[in-house]
Design a protein around this motif. Structure first.
Motif, PDB file in Angstrom:
ATOM      1  N   VAL A   1      -6.655   9.190   0.745  1.00 38.45           N
ATOM      2  CA  VAL A   1      -6.711   7.905   0.053  1.00 38.45           C
ATOM      3  C   VAL A   1      -5.574   7.842  -0.963  1.00 38.45           C
ATOM      4  N   SER A   2      -4.744   6.814  -0.847  1.00 40.12           N
ATOM      5  CA  SER A   2      -3.668   6.612  -1.824  1.00 40.12           C
ATOM      6  C   SER A   2      -4.033   5.451  -2.745  1.00 40.12           C
ATOM      7  N   ILE A   3      -3.721   5.632  -4.008  1.00 37.99           N
ATOM      8  CA  ILE A   3      -3.942   4.604  -5.025  1.00 37.99           C
ATOM      9  C   ILE A   3      -2.600   4.345  -5.679  1.00 37.99           C
ATOM     10  N   GLY A   4      -2.116   3.123  -5.545  1.00 39.82           N
ATOM     11  CA  GLY A   4      -0.776   2.822  -6.054  1.00 39.82           C
ATOM     12  C   GLY A   4       0.288   3.657  -5.362  1.00 39.82           C
ATOM     13  N   ARG A   5       0.121   3.857  -4.047  1.00 41.46           N
ATOM     14  CA  ARG A   5       1.060   4.616  -3.214  1.00 41.46           C
ATOM     15  C   ARG A   5       1.113   6.103  -3.560  1.00 41.46           C
TER      16      ARG A   5
END
Length: 220
Positions: free
Chosen positions: A65-69
């Motif tokens: 899971v990426s958050i803000g890339r």
């Protein structure tokens, strides 16, 4: 997810997560840089690369899971049931059921030895083997290994293990059976092998028989 006091969690915040109708566990990591994070990502990758050789009842990470890339978490399937540590120390549950579950853990260790012998996955150990790293399905009674992002696989760096610590009861054992980890970038004290897996399993059994944490005892 509300964890009982028997379950220690020091590396992530864990959430219930519903993704397109599927129940998941969402593990949001605390450490997001440096050698530890790189080793975590490599371990997740190798679990996916060798997935075909790992039994389906092992709860493997399935998505990053990426958050803000930026990769900050991963998900895995959720086992509907109870943590093994809660079952082993619940006086309302029969000793025969508790022993059945402990025997399943032993069977898991044997199955992993079979995998190492008969598949390309030669370096595969639970490493951080303790009661809280197993879930028991309420539907099937199957014991499922969880938290496999801390396992030993494909020559990754060794993660720390609850029962394999330099200041624990382990250090009073015959250490010639074990390999001290000399990699300064690796937090694990012992490089996992069959003996270290059996030691951790023995600790689970002794804790159950004692009804307490035998790791706190000292022997002269």
């Amino acid at each position: 997810i509300n964890l009982s006091r028997e379950i220690f969690n020091t590396e992530a915040t864990i959430y219930d997560f519903n993704y397109r109708g599927q129940k998941k566990v969402f593990k949001s990591l605390y450490t997001l840089n440096g050698a530890t994070f790189a080793n975590k990502l490599y371990t997740l990758e190798m679990l996916d690369v060798y997935r075909e050789y790992i039994p389906e009842y092992f709860i493997l990470p399935d998505s990053l899971v990426s958050i803000g890339r930026r990769i900050e978490a991963f998900t895995c399937n959720k086992v509907e049931g109870e943590n093994l540590s809660n079952i082993l120390y619940n006086p309302k549950i029969s000793s025969s059921e508790q022993l059945r579950l402990l025997k399943q853990v032993g069977n898991i260790i044997e199955q992993m030895a079979y995998i190492r012998k008969n598949t390309p996955l030669k370096d595969f150990y639970l490493n951080d083997l303790h009661e809280a790293n197993f879930m028991v399905s309420s539907k099937t009674g199957q014991v499922h290994p969880i938290d496999l992002d801390g396992c030993k696989i494909a020559n990754n760096k060794t993660f720390a293990s609850k029962y394999l610590l330099p200041y624990s009861l382990f250090n009073e054992t015959e250490l010639t059976k074990y390999e001290i980890n000399k990699d300064t970038e690796s937090p694990g004290y012992i490089v996992p092998n069959e003996d270290s897996e059996l030691y951790c399993y023995s600790m689970c059994i002794l804790n159950y028989l004692l009804g307490d944490n035998i790791n706190n005892f000292k022997f002269s």
